[in-house]
Design a protein around this motif. Sequence first.
Motif, PDB file in Angstrom:
ATOM      1  N   GLN A 115       4.955  22.617  90.423  1.00 11.41           N
ATOM      2  CA  GLN A 115       5.010  24.064  90.526  1.00 11.41           C
ATOM      3  C   GLN A 115       4.270  24.715  89.354  1.00 11.41           C
ATOM      4  OE1 GLN A 115       6.013  25.727  93.203  1.00 11.41           O
ATOM      5  NE2 GLN A 115       5.142  27.494  92.161  1.00 11.41           N
ATOM      6  N   GLY A 116       4.432  24.138  88.177  1.00 15.26           N
ATOM      7  CA  GLY A 116       3.727  24.653  87.010  1.00 15.26           C
ATOM      8  C   GLY A 116       2.217  24.635  87.222  1.00 15.26           C
ATOM      9  N   LEU A 117       1.745  23.576  87.857  1.00 17.86           N
ATOM     10  CA  LEU A 117       0.312  23.470  88.129  1.00 17.86           C
ATOM     11  C   LEU A 117      -0.105  24.492  89.187  1.00 17.86           C
ATOM     12  CD1 LEU A 117      -2.371  22.002  87.698  1.00 17.86           C
ATOM     13  CD2 LEU A 117      -1.677  20.349  89.422  1.00 17.86           C
ATOM     14  N   ARG A 118       0.703  24.610  90.226  1.00 15.89           N
ATOM     15  CA  ARG A 118       0.437  25.586  91.289  1.00 15.89           C
ATOM     16  C   ARG A 118       0.369  27.008  90.734  1.00 15.89           C
ATOM     17  NH1 ARG A 118      -1.586  23.609  95.071  1.00 15.89           N
ATOM     18  NH2 ARG A 118      -0.620  22.253  96.612  1.00 15.89           N
ATOM     19  N   ASP A 119       1.260  27.279  89.743  1.00 13.03           N
ATOM     20  CA  ASP A 119       1.296  28.620  89.158  1.00 13.03           C
ATOM     21  C   ASP A 119       0.006  28.926  88.408  1.00 13.03           C
ATOM     22  OD1 ASP A 119       3.759  29.136  90.176  1.00 13.03           O
ATOM     23  OD2 ASP A 119       4.859  28.644  88.343  1.00 13.03           O
ATOM     24  N   CYS A 120      -0.687  27.879  88.023  1.00 12.42           N
ATOM     25  CA  CYS A 120      -1.930  28.095  87.283  1.00 12.42           C
ATOM     26  C   CYS A 120      -3.153  27.980  88.188  1.00 12.42           C
ATOM     27  CB  CYS A 120      -2.060  27.087  86.143  1.00 12.42           C
ATOM     28  SG  CYS A 120      -0.822  27.324  84.874  1.00 12.42           S
ATOM     29  N   CYS A 121      -3.100  27.063  89.131  1.00 12.49           N
ATOM     30  CA  CYS A 121      -4.220  26.860  90.052  1.00 12.49           C
ATOM     31  C   CYS A 121      -3.636  26.895  91.461  1.00 12.49           C
ATOM     32  CB  CYS A 121      -4.893  25.519  89.821  1.00 12.49           C
ATOM     33  SG  CYS A 121      -5.186  25.145  88.096  1.00 12.49           S
ATOM     34  N   ARG A 122      -3.812  28.035  92.113  1.00 10.68           N
ATOM     35  CA  ARG A 122      -3.083  28.256  93.363  1.00 10.68           C
ATOM     36  C   ARG A 122      -3.348  27.228  94.448  1.00 10.68           C
ATOM     37  NH1 ARG A 122      -4.363  34.424  94.301  1.00 10.68           N
ATOM     38  NH2 ARG A 122      -6.273  33.661  93.363  1.00 10.68           N
ATOM     39  N   SER A 123      -4.635  26.880  94.626  1.00 11.56           N
ATOM     40  CA  SER A 123      -4.928  26.063  95.806  1.00 11.56           C
ATOM     41  C   SER A 123      -5.379  24.655  95.434  1.00 11.56           C
ATOM     42  CB  SER A 123      -5.999  26.754  96.647  1.00 11.56           C
ATOM     43  OG  SER A 123      -7.092  27.075  95.824  1.00 11.56           O
ATOM     44  N   ILE A 124      -4.947  24.226  94.274  1.00 11.46           N
ATOM     45  CA  ILE A 124      -5.376  22.897  93.844  1.00 11.46           C
ATOM     46  C   ILE A 124      -4.773  21.820  94.759  1.00 11.46           C
ATOM     47  CG2 ILE A 124      -3.457  22.496  92.220  1.00 11.46           C
ATOM     48  CD1 ILE A 124      -5.637  21.367  90.284  1.00 11.46           C
ATOM     49  N   ARG A 125      -5.571  20.762  94.998  1.00 13.01           N
ATOM     50  CA  ARG A 125      -5.055  19.636  95.811  1.00 13.01           C
ATOM     51  C   ARG A 125      -4.152  18.771  94.938  1.00 13.01           C
ATOM     52  NH1 ARG A 125      -8.876  18.768 100.285  1.00 13.01           N
ATOM     53  NH2 ARG A 125     -10.454  20.399 100.033  1.00 13.01           N
ATOM     54  N   ILE A 126      -3.055  18.335  95.512  1.00 10.54           N
ATOM     55  CA  ILE A 126      -2.123  17.516  94.733  1.00 10.54           C
ATOM     56  C   ILE A 126      -1.811  16.221  95.476  1.00 10.54           C
ATOM     57  CG2 ILE A 126       0.196  17.383  93.728  1.00 10.54           C
ATOM     58  CD1 ILE A 126       0.106  20.310  93.163  1.00 10.54           C
ATOM     59  N   GLY A 127      -2.122  15.101  94.827  1.00 11.72           N
ATOM     60  CA  GLY A 127      -1.780  13.808  95.383  1.00 11.72           C
ATOM     61  C   GLY A 127      -0.455  13.322  94.813  1.00 11.72           C
ATOM     62  N   LYS A 128       0.085  12.274  95.419  1.00  9.87           N
ATOM     63  CA  LYS A 128       1.374  11.769  94.943  1.00  9.87           C
ATOM     64  C   LYS A 128       1.359  10.245  94.853  1.00  9.87           C
ATOM     65  CE  LYS A 128       4.252  15.351  97.036  1.00  9.87           C
ATOM     66  NZ  LYS A 128       4.850  16.104  95.941  1.00  9.87           N
ATOM     67  N   ILE A 129       2.074   9.768  93.881  1.00 10.29           N
ATOM     68  CA  ILE A 129       2.281   8.319  93.769  1.00 10.29           C
ATOM     69  C   ILE A 129       3.776   8.074  93.596  1.00 10.29           C
ATOM     70  CG2 ILE A 129       1.802   6.235  92.420  1.00 10.29           C
ATOM     71  CD1 ILE A 129      -0.660   7.594  91.319  1.00 10.29           C
ATOM     72  N   LEU A 130       4.306   7.155  94.365  1.00  7.72           N
ATOM     73  CA  LEU A 130       5.714   6.803  94.156  1.00  7.72           C
ATOM     74  C   LEU A 130       5.774   5.408  93.547  1.00  7.72           C
ATOM     75  CD1 LEU A 130       8.767   7.079  94.416  1.00  7.72           C
ATOM     76  CD2 LEU A 130       8.563   6.536  96.843  1.00  7.72           C
ATOM     77  N   VAL A 131       6.312   5.354  92.343  1.00  6.31           N
ATOM     78  CA  VAL A 131       6.455   4.066  91.665  1.00  6.31           C
ATOM     79  C   VAL A 131       7.942   3.817  91.494  1.00  6.31           C
ATOM     80  CG1 VAL A 131       5.884   2.738  89.606  1.00  6.31           C
ATOM     81  CG2 VAL A 131       4.346   4.542  90.385  1.00  6.31           C
ATOM     82  N   GLU A 132       8.403   2.668  91.944  1.00  7.96           N
ATOM     83  CA  GLU A 132       9.821   2.365  91.753  1.00  7.96           C
ATOM     84  C   GLU A 132       9.988   1.306  90.681  1.00  7.96           C
ATOM     85  OE1 GLU A 132      13.249   3.264  94.548  1.00  7.96           O
ATOM     86  OE2 GLU A 132      11.986   1.772  95.528  1.00  7.96           O
ATOM     87  N   SER A 133      10.963   1.536  89.802  1.00  9.19           N
ATOM     88  CA  SER A 133      11.205   0.548  88.749  1.00  9.19           C
ATOM     89  C   SER A 133      12.436  -0.259  89.109  1.00  9.19           C
ATOM     90  CB  SER A 133      11.468   1.219  87.413  1.00  9.19           C
ATOM     91  OG  SER A 133      10.662   2.337  87.260  1.00  9.19           O
ATOM     92  N   ASN A 134      12.352  -1.498  88.817  1.00 10.77           N
ATOM     93  CA  ASN A 134      13.519  -2.337  88.950  1.00 10.77           C
ATOM     94  C   ASN A 134      14.463  -2.000  87.803  1.00 10.77           C
ATOM     95  OD1 ASN A 134      15.280  -4.626  88.439  1.00 10.77           O
ATOM     96  ND2 ASN A 134      14.100  -5.625  90.071  1.00 10.77           N
ATOM     97  N   VAL A 135      15.707  -1.698  88.167  1.00 14.27           N
ATOM     98  CA  VAL A 135      16.634  -1.230  87.153  1.00 14.27           C
ATOM     99  C   VAL A 135      16.850  -2.272  86.055  1.00 14.27           C
ATOM    100  CG1 VAL A 135      18.897  -0.212  86.767  1.00 14.27           C
ATOM    101  CG2 VAL A 135      17.763   0.066  88.972  1.00 14.27           C
ATOM    102  N   ASP A 136      16.860  -3.509  86.428  1.00 11.77           N
ATOM    103  CA  ASP A 136      17.175  -4.540  85.440  1.00 11.77           C
ATOM    104  C   ASP A 136      15.953  -4.976  84.648  1.00 11.77           C
ATOM    105  OD1 ASP A 136      19.853  -4.607  86.230  1.00 11.77           O
ATOM    106  OD2 ASP A 136      19.287  -5.797  87.995  1.00 11.77           O
ATOM    107  N   THR A 137      14.856  -5.181  85.327  1.00 18.10           N
ATOM    108  CA  THR A 137      13.693  -5.733  84.630  1.00 18.10           C
ATOM    109  C   THR A 137      12.744  -4.662  84.120  1.00 18.10           C
ATOM    110  OG1 THR A 137      12.434  -5.838  86.676  1.00 18.10           O
ATOM    111  CG2 THR A 137      13.761  -7.768  86.120  1.00 18.10           C
ATOM    112  N   HIS A 138      12.949  -3.408  84.556  1.00 22.69           N
ATOM    113  CA  HIS A 138      12.033  -2.320  84.218  1.00 22.69           C
ATOM    114  C   HIS A 138      10.650  -2.539  84.806  1.00 22.69           C
ATOM    115  CE1 HIS A 138      14.360  -0.446  80.629  1.00 22.69           C
ATOM    116  NE2 HIS A 138      15.106  -0.664  81.706  1.00 22.69           N
TER     117      HIS A 138
END
Lengths: 242, 554
Positions: A115-138
Amino acid sequence: MGSVDTAVKKYSENGCIELMNDNNEEEYGQNLKILPTNDQVNELQTILRDKTTTRSDFKFYADRLIRLVIEESLNQLPFTKCVITTPTGAKYKGLKYQKGNCGVSIVRSGEAMEQGLRDCCRSIRIGKILVESNVDTHEAKVVYAKFPDDIAERKVLLMYPIMSTGNTVIKAIAVLKEHNVSEENIILSNLFCTPFAAKTLVNAFPKMKILTSEIHSVAPNHFGQKYFGCTERGVTKKLIVD
Amino acid sequence: MAAKVQHYDPPSSASSESDDYEQCLENRGIFLSDEQIEEHIRDMGTPTPSSVSSRPSSTGLQKSPYMRRERTTSCSQSNKKTAAESILQSKTRTIYTAGRPPWYDSTGQQVEPFIIGICGGSASGKTTVATKIIESLDVPWVTLLSMDSFYKVLNEKQHEMAAQNEYNFDHPDAFDFQLLKSTLQRLKEGRKVEVPIYNFVTHSRETRTKMMYGANVIIFEGILTFYNAEILKMCDMKVFVDTDADVRLARRLKRDISQRGRDLEGVLKQYSTMVKPAFYYYIAPSMVHADIIVPRGGENAVAIELIVQHVHTQLQLRGFKLREKLAHLYIGQPLPNSLYLLPDTPQIKGLHTFIRNKNTHRDEFIFYSKRLIRLVIEYALSLLPFKEITIETPQGFLYKGKRSATDKICGVSILRAGETMEQAVRDVCKDIRIGKILIQTNLQTGEPELYYLRLPKDIKDYRVILMDVTVATGAASMMAIRVLLDHDVIEDNIMLVSLLMAESGVHSIAYAFPNLKIVTSALDPEINEKFYVLPGIGNFGDRYFGTEPSSISD
């Protein structure tokens, strides 16, 4: 304008502006930048770290800090000089930002910065990455990634607020590189970073620009949980580690 | 503030505002008489008009609760109109509806108002003279203070005496000269005062007070205006209205009998035991202090003409030509230390490029100016005092941080353009109070005029972020700062925040108010003949709100 300098200089003597800490540059190289610190920024950090802060306050002040970090990150983007005409008919020597930027947030806490980025650049393209960490091994594992098709030609503003080990971000950058994004085109926006993570990242990606608001040995790992108000799937007892 | 030229119609509904501490200047520019106050109360819907009635004719007895005394028996048509509308119409012009012009000089210092003291016996026609003077003066901002507001609060015994027709309202002891003196002193200093509203039924002061301002001209009238030596000294001009005793008695009789249903005997008794002795003991002897004695009261056109001429000469000597003066002062001097310029980053420069470009569409103009405003406000907040604290973190270690040393922060925007900065202030300070000040440029004189004011009641305890988008000569900002100081805000606690300032404006403001912090995102070197900043932004308000003249708009 010499006199303007005086005003700013006087200000820095008061300790409000510390443009760049020399130690940081020696330790982490010139590509790691810290948000110009002043009492106001320090207050925001204090509120976010305070365990008595309510959720509503937490989100409010987090958004403010994010906005400042994003604004500062945008300062790292390339620009060209230009001259425009003002309504009074006079010329103004200004500057222009280049097109072809995009944001990439690392799910989930990185999304808080979208949202902070959107507030500065209204129509900027935003990609996403989902990274999951193993709770025990990090150990971090990429689960999902979606980018604009032409991400290889763009400057990428990578958003992730808390870094304690840097593992998640390393994985995310690896994904970006797989999509042919070159290291010097990545700007990492971050709120809180540990010295360990900072060193790891600077060593791993020396050409990448990093902007953070604070380097401190303990990262406020409760950020995502408190900002979004719920714990991550399956992780109820332990705080989320990046 | 850009020299925006436009007509302004004061909102007519303003008179019905019931909030005590919120003020509406066009409504309070002049305070004529108790009748007017009563009109106000009626406007506000108070059911009993008798709750505040006019001054008693020396006693409180036999007063019909529904009978209002006319302020004087020589009440002219125009006088009544004044009371009803709180606007004075004299032949071709309206006098009090204009905004308040500057009441300080180009260094921000107060210029003392001209105080006219009017004294005279009961029913001598003081108010008529005062009104006629105001009508002929043609000064847009005049304050009329009546001594009636300063009757002492009566204790129970005195209250009984008043009911028995034995309390002497014409005696100097009946007045609170201490309060009167301090009120007049503050008015003379151009400060805000709260004038008590005296209730003649309960003989006490209402909890509400009347907000008044020092003006270019203050007229102070009452039966014992010249009694107190210190008050006498404050008057720049002393006028005594000398109406023949027979005429005064005749007026009293006519008024009390025909309008109040009182009997001849009672009125005469009261006149001979209280009113007349008081006149000869206290009022008539004070005539020696007068500069001018006006025989026959308000009918004396020649005397009023003379008074008006003198006041005009005096006002010209104290003349105000602020804006032009401000624009040409301090060229080529080093910038003041109180100026805090945002760090010159590429983002800020880039944002300026967007909003300064005349070809930028309104949509983008608004978006980018908002971003810039946010940065300016964040920067401004960092200049506030902070204290060090240590907090506990969820990670279990102690963290040394900072907290704001003050929680009393309020914003005040200078309408119209300053309003655009309000949202940003709300976005960074939760639940912040925001006051407003409307200052418009007078078409004829080019001077700023104060039209409207809404400030938090206890603003003196606050740190104030004063918002004005562009500062050219600084004339409007200085007026706003002056208003805040008049409300007892401490100069150190004021921060003037803007997007763009002209160097000369910065100099003027910093010179006038050295302890005030000035925060801006850009400094431009020049001002053109229309008082626009060069290269500048143009008229920010027009571009933001889309009200630019149709030839330019797209």
